[in-house]
Design a protein around this motif. Structure first.
Motif, PDB file in Angstrom:
ATOM      1  N   LEU A  59      18.373  -1.999  51.252  1.00  0.00           N
ATOM      2  CA  LEU A  59      18.244  -2.019  52.671  1.00  0.00           C
ATOM      3  C   LEU A  59      19.593  -1.771  53.502  1.00  0.00           C
ATOM      4  CD1 LEU A  59      16.400  -4.191  54.956  1.00  0.00           C
ATOM      5  CD2 LEU A  59      18.628  -3.689  55.714  1.00  0.00           C
ATOM      6  N   SER A  60      20.504  -2.208  53.044  1.00  0.00           N
ATOM      7  CA  SER A  60      21.943  -2.006  53.524  1.00  0.00           C
ATOM      8  C   SER A  60      22.410  -0.488  53.368  1.00  0.00           C
ATOM      9  CB  SER A  60      22.867  -2.867  52.960  1.00  0.00           C
ATOM     10  OG  SER A  60      24.103  -2.667  53.491  1.00  0.00           O
ATOM     11  N   LYS A  61      22.163   0.057  52.030  1.00  0.00           N
ATOM     12  CA  LYS A  61      22.434   1.297  51.660  1.00  0.00           C
ATOM     13  C   LYS A  61      21.579   2.445  52.635  1.00  0.00           C
ATOM     14  CE  LYS A  61      23.846   0.223  47.056  1.00  0.00           C
ATOM     15  NZ  LYS A  61      23.686   0.267  45.646  1.00  0.00           N
ATOM     16  N   THR A  62      20.355   1.777  52.674  1.00  0.00           N
ATOM     17  CA  THR A  62      19.333   2.845  53.488  1.00  0.00           C
ATOM     18  C   THR A  62      19.722   2.778  54.875  1.00  0.00           C
ATOM     19  OG1 THR A  62      17.602   2.468  51.620  1.00  0.00           O
ATOM     20  CG2 THR A  62      16.926   3.278  53.796  1.00  0.00           C
ATOM     21  N   ALA A  63      19.972   2.012  55.224  1.00  0.00           N
ATOM     22  CA  ALA A  63      20.496   1.662  56.549  1.00  0.00           C
ATOM     23  C   ALA A  63      21.764   2.552  57.074  1.00  0.00           C
ATOM     24  CB  ALA A  63      20.362   0.418  57.421  1.00  0.00           C
ATOM     25  N   HIS A  64      22.595   2.480  56.375  1.00  0.00           N
ATOM     26  CA  HIS A  64      23.634   3.227  56.467  1.00  0.00           C
ATOM     27  C   HIS A  64      23.467   4.776  56.044  1.00  0.00           C
ATOM     28  CE1 HIS A  64      28.225   4.009  56.175  1.00  0.00           C
ATOM     29  NE2 HIS A  64      27.963   4.647  55.016  1.00  0.00           N
ATOM     30  N   ALA A  65      22.798   4.964  55.304  1.00  0.00           N
ATOM     31  CA  ALA A  65      22.463   6.530  55.218  1.00  0.00           C
ATOM     32  C   ALA A  65      21.878   7.033  56.313  1.00  0.00           C
ATOM     33  CB  ALA A  65      21.548   6.574  53.677  1.00  0.00           C
ATOM     34  N   HIS A  66      20.767   6.348  56.917  1.00  0.00           N
ATOM     35  CA  HIS A  66      20.337   7.028  57.834  1.00  0.00           C
ATOM     36  C   HIS A  66      21.030   6.563  59.335  1.00  0.00           C
ATOM     37  CE1 HIS A  66      16.841   8.572  55.475  1.00  0.00           C
ATOM     38  NE2 HIS A  66      16.758   7.539  54.915  1.00  0.00           N
ATOM     39  N   HIS A  67      21.947   6.301  59.157  1.00  0.00           N
ATOM     40  CA  HIS A  67      22.554   5.754  60.484  1.00  0.00           C
ATOM     41  C   HIS A  67      21.986   4.858  61.448  1.00  0.00           C
ATOM     42  CE1 HIS A  67      25.416   8.959  58.942  1.00  0.00           C
ATOM     43  NE2 HIS A  67      24.732   9.769  59.096  1.00  0.00           N
ATOM     44  N   LEU A  68      21.384   4.061  60.924  1.00  0.00           N
ATOM     45  CA  LEU A  68      20.575   2.858  61.928  1.00  0.00           C
ATOM     46  C   LEU A  68      21.511   2.046  62.684  1.00  0.00           C
ATOM     47  CD1 LEU A  68      17.509   2.229  59.622  1.00  0.00           C
ATOM     48  CD2 LEU A  68      17.858   4.083  61.251  1.00  0.00           C
ATOM     49  N   LEU A  69      21.272   1.704  63.526  1.00  0.00           N
ATOM     50  CA  LEU A  69      22.060   0.537  64.601  1.00  0.00           C
ATOM     51  C   LEU A  69      21.335  -0.801  63.934  1.00  0.00           C
ATOM     52  CD1 LEU A  69      22.250   2.238  67.832  1.00  0.00           C
ATOM     53  CD2 LEU A  69      24.158   1.910  66.373  1.00  0.00           C
ATOM     54  N   THR A  70      22.109  -1.704  63.207  1.00  0.00           N
ATOM     55  CA  THR A  70      21.854  -2.870  62.610  1.00  0.00           C
ATOM     56  C   THR A  70      22.324  -4.072  63.559  1.00  0.00           C
ATOM     57  OG1 THR A  70      23.512  -3.026  60.978  1.00  0.00           O
ATOM     58  CG2 THR A  70      21.148  -1.958  60.396  1.00  0.00           C
ATOM     59  N   ASP A  71      22.179  -3.898  64.796  1.00  0.00           N
ATOM     60  CA  ASP A  71      22.741  -5.184  65.677  1.00  0.00           C
ATOM     61  C   ASP A  71      21.403  -5.911  66.143  1.00  0.00           C
ATOM     62  OD1 ASP A  71      21.467  -3.250  67.267  1.00  0.00           O
ATOM     63  OD2 ASP A  71      23.132  -3.462  69.025  1.00  0.00           O
ATOM     64  N   GLN A  72      20.138  -5.785  65.827  1.00  0.00           N
ATOM     65  CA  GLN A  72      19.118  -6.500  66.028  1.00  0.00           C
ATOM     66  C   GLN A  72      18.646  -7.112  64.681  1.00  0.00           C
ATOM     67  OE1 GLN A  72      18.220  -7.391  69.022  1.00  0.00           O
ATOM     68  NE2 GLN A  72      19.756  -6.343  70.023  1.00  0.00           N
ATOM     69  N   VAL A  73      19.200  -8.207  63.853  1.00  0.00           N
ATOM     70  CA  VAL A  73      18.826  -8.829  62.857  1.00  0.00           C
ATOM     71  C   VAL A  73      18.642 -10.151  62.907  1.00  0.00           C
ATOM     72  CG1 VAL A  73      20.070  -6.730  61.639  1.00  0.00           C
ATOM     73  CG2 VAL A  73      21.139  -8.757  61.831  1.00  0.00           C
TER      74      VAL A  73
END
Length: 591
Positions: free
Chosen positions: A514-528
């Motif tokens: 999940l972490s790699k995928t989020a990074h690859a798609h430049h997702l903002l992950t501040d709502q976790v």
């Protein structure tokens, strides 16, 4: 007499010249007289029926109990709620650490309600006023109406009726059952008529009269304690039944007594939903006693918003909305919503920006089955998973029309949608919903405040399946649609994905992906967030059982504090390909 707050002090009772009170509502929340706060809604519903209602907000349970005595005894009953959120979820983080703030208390201060508030308040009232009926309700009582796994004590608890000693329990949205109860409790023989009531639960030692109804009989709480599989079987029976439009009575033995859960009221009509909108009777503000203590954060967040519907057919496995509000969606009329918008525009704090026209999910307004006869006994937990039901009428045009009507009001300068949307209904809609592209265009062009909230929750196919969420490729497709719409509108708005760690089925390896995928798609992950098991949800059942109660297949569950912390830490890694053990060690050295 002009509009006023419901009384919360003896001085206010004297000012109103009341020599008695019919109902006293005890709440774990500060008293905010607004339609988003349960105690206020129930209080105003009873008041409109001609009853004298007082509210006892956040009484001190640690001293000589003077707060519980200051208003005296009510003529009919005490109503008890922990507040708008389960008190344990309110008090503790997903790692069971004590929170240092409380959004439902003036000044955001913690410590103004006890753990298991419904139980604590009710026991005190039963001690002080043993002859006065106590009716419990709200989300805490509703989701603990039968045996349930309690994450904070790591035990399988009995019905909250057993622990609290309450006389009656109202589950779900309480406007209709509380009026019926108020009438019932004016009879001296009220206990003899409980079997005829709807949307309540109670204890009895005789269920003979219910056998003709073919009720659902669950295993006893004691049997479930000795055999987890019996709890799993019971959970499936409970969830399937509560997903139906027409339900049966559910009975569960607790020792020599039975908890009886009577079927809910029918899905609320538009006229009933309009009648529940009590904004015109309310002060739409916190009680003045809190002025010196500071604002109530929860009110500040929603004071410029309007609820347009209730219920949710999304069926997310970690969510309690369907088991509380119902799977079926009930919507207000445009006229009622417009009237509230005009009322909102006249309040001192309104500056022209309506921050939400929504509900549990923003884009379910006016949606229901095409053929409601098929919905009567349908036990599917979700109309959207594993695929969108072909019987679901999902026309977004009524919602588009509503946005435009409210936007035309003279005092309304801007409307943004704060509720999360169900994006899977906007992807590949085709002939089933030709209005979906028009809705997305309207939403992105006019009603996003710079950030739009959506909830893919995870990227792993097995995990999202257990979450009852769409596959991640659907989110990526929606993300592209969102970007395209922004380009068309000449805007640069952000998509904010909500993500969950440590959900049943999730492992460290899956969090790494999940972490790699989020990074690859430049997702903002501040709502976790880290998954928190809350009573009577499907995800909580899997957490407790460590298998899927529907299939019997084992499910990996992150139960140790170490694994739960480690899974969550993946959201904040900068080196997505670095060995996690090294990252964890460096964090410990910093601590």
């Amino acid at each position: 007499m002009p509009k006023h707050f419901l009384p919360i002090t003896k001085k206010e009772l004297d000012y109103l010249q009341w020599d008695y009170v019919d109902v006293i509502l005890v709440s774990g929340d500060a008293y905010v007289d607004h339609p988003s706060f349960g105690a206020a809604v129930i209080g105003r519903t009873l008041e409109r029926a001609g009853l004298r209602v007082a509210i006892l907000p956040q009484p001190n349970w640690k001293d000589d109990l003077r707060d519980f005595k200051k208003l005296g005894a009510p003529r009919l009953f005490f109503g008890v709620t922990a507040g708008n959120i389960d008190s344990m979820l309110n008090h503790y983080t997903a790692m069971k650490r004590l929170r240092h703030d409380d959004a439902y208390t003036a000044g955001g201060q913690a410590g103004f309600r006890p753990d298991y508030a419904t139980v604590t308040y009710t026991r005190i009232l039963k001690q002080l006023y043993p002859d006065i009926p106590v009716v419990i309700g709200g989300i805490e009582a509703s989701m603990r109406r039968l045996s349930h796994y309690d994450f904070w004590s790591d035990t399988l608890k009995p019905s909250i009726l057993i622990d609290s000693g309450a006389d009656l329990l109202v589950y779900g949205m309480g406007e209709r059952p509380i009026l019926s109860i108020a009438k019932l409790l004016q009879r001296t023989d009220w206990r003899q008529h409980l079997m005829a009531e709807q949307q309540i639960a109670f204890l009895t030692d005789d269920i003979t009269s219910l056998k003709a109804e073919s009720p659902i009989l669950l295993h006893s709480w004691q049997e479930e304690q000795h055999d987890k599989r019996k709890y799993g079987d019971d959970f499936v029976l409970f969830e399937r039944e509560t997903n139906k439009r027409e339900q049966r009575t559910i009975i569960q033995p607790h020792g020599t007594q039975y908890v009886v859960v009577r079927p809910p009221y029918p899905v609320a009509t538009e006229a009933e939903m309009d009648s529940f909108a009590l904004f015109d009777r309310m002060m739409n503000a916190p009680h003045p006693k809190y002025l010196k203590r500071g604002p109530v954060p929860a009110f500040e967040m929603i004071k410029n918003s309007i609820t347009i519907h209730r219920g949710c057919f999304g069926g997310c496995s970690f969510c309690a909305i369907a088991a509380h509000q119902g799977k079926q969606v009930s919507s207000r009329s445009d006229a009622s919503i417009l009237a509230e918008a005009e009322d909102l525009a006249g309040r001192d704090y309104f500056k022209g920006h309506i921050t939400d026209l929504g509900g549990p999910s923003a884009n379910m307004f006016r949606m229901e089955g095409k053929d409601l006869t098929l919905c009567r006994t349908c036990a599917r937990p979700s109309c959207l998973h594993p695929k969108i039901c072909s019987n679901l009428h999902r026309d977004h045009q009524p919602l588009i029309a509503l946005y435009r009507k409210v936007a035309k009001l003279e005092s309304v300068k801007h409307i943004t949608i704060g509720s999360g949307i169900r994006y899977e209904m906007l992807v590949d809609a085709g002939a089933d919903d030709p209005s979906s592209s028009a809705y997305l265009h309207e939403l992105v062009g006019k009603h996003v405040s710079g950030r739009l909230k959506v909830a893919p929750e995870h990227t792993d196919p097995e995990v999202v399946h257990l979450m009852r969420k769409p596959t991640f490729d659907k989110f990526l497709k929606f993300m592209q649609q969102f970007r395209n719409e922004n380009e068309r509108c000449g805007k640069n708005q952000q998509l904010i994905p909500y993500l969950i760690s440590a959900h049943p089925g999730c492992t460290l390896a899956k969090m790494s992906e999940l972490s790699k995928t989020a990074h690859a798609h430049h997702l903002l992950t501040d709502q976790v967030q880290t998954f928190t098991p809350t009573p009577m949800t499907y995800a909580t059942a899997m957490y407790y059982l460590e298998y899927d109660p529907y299939t019997g297949k084992p499910v990996h569950v992150a139960k140790s504090d170490h694994e739960r912390r480690d899974q969550h830490a993946f959201f904040f890694r900068k080196e997505h390909n670095a060995p996690f053990a090294h990252k964890r060690t460096s964090n410990r050295k910093k601590r």
